[in-house]
Structures are given as C-alpha cells and as structure tokens.
Scaffold this motif. Structure first.
Motif, PDB file in Angstrom:
ATOM      1  N   PHE A 178       0.839  -1.197   0.000  1.00 34.64           N
ATOM      2  CA  PHE A 178       0.000   0.000   0.000  1.00 34.64           C
ATOM      3  C   PHE A 178       0.870   1.242   0.000  1.00 34.64           C
ATOM      4  CE2 PHE A 178      -2.466  -3.207   2.259  1.00 34.64           C
ATOM      5  CZ  PHE A 178      -3.725  -3.051   1.707  1.00 34.64           C
ATOM      6  N   GLU A 179       0.383   2.296  -0.634  1.00 37.89           N
ATOM      7  CA  GLU A 179       1.028   3.593  -0.480  1.00 37.89           C
ATOM      8  C   GLU A 179       0.810   4.057   0.954  1.00 37.89           C
ATOM      9  OE1 GLU A 179       0.464   6.590  -3.554  1.00 37.89           O
ATOM     10  OE2 GLU A 179      -0.403   5.027  -4.814  1.00 37.89           O
ATOM     11  N   ASP A 180       1.850   4.579   1.586  1.00 36.37           N
ATOM     12  CA  ASP A 180       1.759   5.085   2.954  1.00 36.37           C
ATOM     13  C   ASP A 180       1.064   6.445   2.928  1.00 36.37           C
ATOM     14  OD1 ASP A 180       2.165   6.101   5.529  1.00 36.37           O
ATOM     15  OD2 ASP A 180       4.156   5.214   5.689  1.00 36.37           O
ATOM     16  N   GLU A 181      -0.053   6.549   3.618  1.00 37.66           N
ATOM     17  CA  GLU A 181      -0.823   7.797   3.631  1.00 37.66           C
ATOM     18  C   GLU A 181      -0.113   8.908   4.392  1.00 37.66           C
ATOM     19  OE1 GLU A 181      -4.549   6.775   5.367  1.00 37.66           O
ATOM     20  OE2 GLU A 181      -5.200   5.597   3.638  1.00 37.66           O
ATOM     21  N   ASP A 182       0.765   8.541   5.329  1.00 39.77           N
ATOM     22  CA  ASP A 182       1.414   9.535   6.185  1.00 39.77           C
ATOM     23  C   ASP A 182       2.736  10.054   5.646  1.00 39.77           C
ATOM     24  OD1 ASP A 182      -0.677   9.248   8.011  1.00 39.77           O
ATOM     25  OD2 ASP A 182       0.349   7.618   9.064  1.00 39.77           O
ATOM     26  N   GLU A 183       3.371   9.304   4.758  1.00 33.54           N
ATOM     27  CA  GLU A 183       4.680   9.720   4.262  1.00 33.54           C
ATOM     28  C   GLU A 183       4.762   9.505   2.753  1.00 33.54           C
ATOM     29  OE1 GLU A 183       9.378   8.828   5.057  1.00 33.54           O
ATOM     30  OE2 GLU A 183       7.942   8.338   6.609  1.00 33.54           O
ATOM     31  N   ALA A 184       4.722  10.590   2.027  1.00 31.90           N
ATOM     32  CA  ALA A 184       4.753  10.525   0.563  1.00 31.90           C
ATOM     33  C   ALA A 184       5.987   9.782   0.075  1.00 31.90           C
ATOM     34  CB  ALA A 184       4.730  11.930  -0.024  1.00 31.90           C
ATOM     35  N   GLY A 185       5.797   8.912  -0.898  1.00 28.62           N
ATOM     36  CA  GLY A 185       6.904   8.170  -1.475  1.00 28.62           C
ATOM     37  C   GLY A 185       7.271   6.904  -0.715  1.00 28.62           C
ATOM     38  N   SER A 186       6.551   6.614   0.375  1.00 27.99           N
ATOM     39  CA  SER A 186       6.806   5.407   1.164  1.00 27.99           C
ATOM     40  C   SER A 186       5.659   4.424   0.994  1.00 27.99           C
ATOM     41  CB  SER A 186       6.959   5.759   2.651  1.00 27.99           C
ATOM     42  OG  SER A 186       8.112   6.542   2.847  1.00 27.99           O
ATOM     43  N   PHE A 187       5.943   3.163   1.276  1.00 30.78           N
ATOM     44  CA  PHE A 187       4.964   2.095   1.074  1.00 30.78           C
ATOM     45  C   PHE A 187       4.984   1.140   2.264  1.00 30.78           C
ATOM     46  CE2 PHE A 187       6.446   3.746  -2.887  1.00 30.78           C
ATOM     47  CZ  PHE A 187       5.278   3.933  -3.611  1.00 30.78           C
ATOM     48  N   MET A 188       3.892   0.413   2.433  1.00 29.67           N
ATOM     49  CA  MET A 188       3.792  -0.583   3.498  1.00 29.67           C
ATOM     50  C   MET A 188       3.463  -1.928   2.866  1.00 29.67           C
ATOM     51  SD  MET A 188       1.969   1.688   6.513  1.00 29.67           S
ATOM     52  CE  MET A 188       0.424   0.978   6.227  1.00 29.67           C
ATOM     53  N   PHE A 189       4.145  -2.982   3.327  1.00 26.50           N
ATOM     54  CA  PHE A 189       3.936  -4.337   2.833  1.00 26.50           C
ATOM     55  C   PHE A 189       3.214  -5.127   3.915  1.00 26.50           C
ATOM     56  CE2 PHE A 189       5.926  -8.714   2.395  1.00 26.50           C
ATOM     57  CZ  PHE A 189       5.073  -9.118   1.382  1.00 26.50           C
ATOM     58  N   GLU A 190       2.071  -5.722   3.565  1.00 26.60           N
ATOM     59  CA  GLU A 190       1.269  -6.495   4.516  1.00 26.60           C
ATOM     60  C   GLU A 190       1.186  -7.937   4.029  1.00 26.60           C
ATOM     61  OE1 GLU A 190      -3.332  -6.386   5.181  1.00 26.60           O
ATOM     62  OE2 GLU A 190      -2.393  -4.747   6.290  1.00 26.60           O
ATOM     63  N   MET A 191       1.590  -8.861   4.920  1.00 28.32           N
ATOM     64  CA  MET A 191       1.593 -10.285   4.569  1.00 28.32           C
ATOM     65  C   MET A 191       0.980 -11.073   5.716  1.00 28.32           C
ATOM     66  SD  MET A 191       4.907 -12.564   3.676  1.00 28.32           S
ATOM     67  CE  MET A 191       4.872 -14.320   3.829  1.00 28.32           C
ATOM     68  N   ALA A 192      -0.053 -11.829   5.419  1.00 25.52           N
ATOM     69  CA  ALA A 192      -0.683 -12.691   6.415  1.00 25.52           C
ATOM     70  C   ALA A 192      -0.044 -14.079   6.346  1.00 25.52           C
ATOM     71  CB  ALA A 192      -2.177 -12.798   6.158  1.00 25.52           C
ATOM     72  N   ILE A 193       0.150 -14.707   7.499  1.00 22.73           N
ATOM     73  CA  ILE A 193       0.646 -16.076   7.562  1.00 22.73           C
ATOM     74  C   ILE A 193      -0.443 -16.902   8.227  1.00 22.73           C
ATOM     75  CG2 ILE A 193       2.427 -17.605   8.437  1.00 22.73           C
ATOM     76  CD1 ILE A 193       4.288 -15.125   8.469  1.00 22.73           C
ATOM     77  N   LEU A 194      -1.084 -17.741   7.445  1.00 21.20           N
ATOM     78  CA  LEU A 194      -2.217 -18.533   7.923  1.00 21.20           C
ATOM     79  C   LEU A 194      -1.738 -19.790   8.630  1.00 21.20           C
ATOM     80  CD1 LEU A 194      -4.436 -18.235   4.744  1.00 21.20           C
ATOM     81  CD2 LEU A 194      -4.459 -16.774   6.774  1.00 21.20           C
ATOM     82  N   ALA A 195      -2.474 -20.218   9.643  1.00 25.56           N
ATOM     83  CA  ALA A 195      -2.120 -21.424  10.396  1.00 25.56           C
ATOM     84  C   ALA A 195      -2.019 -22.630   9.467  1.00 25.56           C
ATOM     85  CB  ALA A 195      -3.168 -21.668  11.479  1.00 25.56           C
ATOM     86  N   GLU A 196      -2.882 -22.714   8.475  1.00 25.89           N
ATOM     87  CA  GLU A 196      -2.875 -23.855   7.558  1.00 25.89           C
ATOM     88  C   GLU A 196      -1.619 -23.920   6.687  1.00 25.89           C
ATOM     89  OE1 GLU A 196      -5.636 -22.079   4.021  1.00 25.89           O
ATOM     90  OE2 GLU A 196      -6.538 -22.400   5.985  1.00 25.89           O
ATOM     91  N   ASP A 197      -0.909 -22.801   6.583  1.00 25.06           N
ATOM     92  CA  ASP A 197       0.314 -22.775   5.784  1.00 25.06           C
ATOM     93  C   ASP A 197       1.560 -23.133   6.577  1.00 25.06           C
ATOM     94  OD1 ASP A 197      -1.103 -22.021   3.519  1.00 25.06           O
ATOM     95  OD2 ASP A 197      -0.874 -19.883   3.962  1.00 25.06           O
ATOM     96  N   LEU A 198       1.453 -23.162   7.901  1.00 21.19           N
ATOM     97  CA  LEU A 198       2.616 -23.420   8.759  1.00 21.19           C
ATOM     98  C   LEU A 198       2.811 -24.916   8.983  1.00 21.19           C
ATOM     99  CD1 LEU A 198       2.027 -20.679  11.473  1.00 21.19           C
ATOM    100  CD2 LEU A 198       3.705 -20.650   9.625  1.00 21.19           C
ATOM    101  N   PRO A 199       4.067 -25.349   9.127  1.00 17.04           N
ATOM    102  CA  PRO A 199       4.303 -26.769   9.436  1.00 17.04           C
ATOM    103  C   PRO A 199       3.849 -27.069  10.861  1.00 17.04           C
ATOM    104  CG  PRO A 199       6.364 -25.527   9.464  1.00 17.04           C
ATOM    105  CD  PRO A 199       5.290 -24.586   9.005  1.00 17.04           C
ATOM    106  N   GLU A 200       3.542 -28.309  11.096  1.00 12.11           N
ATOM    107  CA  GLU A 200       3.139 -28.742  12.445  1.00 12.11           C
ATOM    108  C   GLU A 200       4.318 -28.556  13.408  1.00 12.11           C
ATOM    109  OE1 GLU A 200       0.072 -29.819  13.462  1.00 12.11           O
ATOM    110  OE2 GLU A 200      -0.612 -29.322  11.437  1.00 12.11           O
ATOM    111  N   ALA A 201       3.984 -28.161  14.614  1.00 14.96           N
ATOM    112  CA  ALA A 201       5.022 -27.951  15.640  1.00 14.96           C
ATOM    113  C   ALA A 201       5.482 -29.258  16.235  1.00 14.96           C
ATOM    114  CB  ALA A 201       4.493 -27.045  16.743  1.00 14.96           C
TER     115      ALA A 201
END
Length: 70
Positions: free
Chosen positions: A47-70
């Motif tokens: 996403f474009e950062d609304e507070d700082e022009a020219g900056s961006f934010m990266f958002e990544m979800a890690i789902l439980a189903e994607d993780l190896p068993e503990a």
C-alpha cells in the motif's frame, strides 16, 4: 500505485528477500495498492503510505494452515 512506483518497490523486495521471483500486480480500483506474488503464489499487498509521501507498506498474512506442524 503507478507503474514506476510498482517497479521501484518490486526491485526493493527482490533485493531484500534475495529472490527474483517476486512480481507486483496492480489491484484495480482504488489504485493505491498492488498484489505481491512469488511466482504464482499470492503472498501479500503493498500500500502507499498515507502519512509519508513516497513510502509504502507491505502487509503479509501467515495462515495457520500454511505453517508446518510444531
């Protein structure tokens, strides 16, 4: 995000994560963000950062189903 911004962010992510397989694709409307893929796999959104022009934010979800068993 315009094409130039997407290329700059894509280059940064490739360098940061040490992989050439990262691709940014526009999300459509609104055009303030892009989807992030590694190959064909969707991994997050930039996403474009609304507070700082020219900056961006990266958002990544890690789902439980994607993780190896503990």
């Amino acid at each position: 995000m315009n094409t130039a911004d997407m290329k700059r962010v894509e280059t940064h992510l490739k360098r940061t994560f040490n992989t050439g397989g990262i691709i940014l694709k526009p999300r459509g409307k609104p055009s303030d963000s892009a989807e992030v893929y590694v190959g064909d796999e969707f991994i997050g959104v930039v996403f474009e950062d609304e507070d700082e022009a020219g900056s961006f934010m990266f958002e990544m979800a890690i789902l439980a189903e994607d993780l190896p068993e503990a």
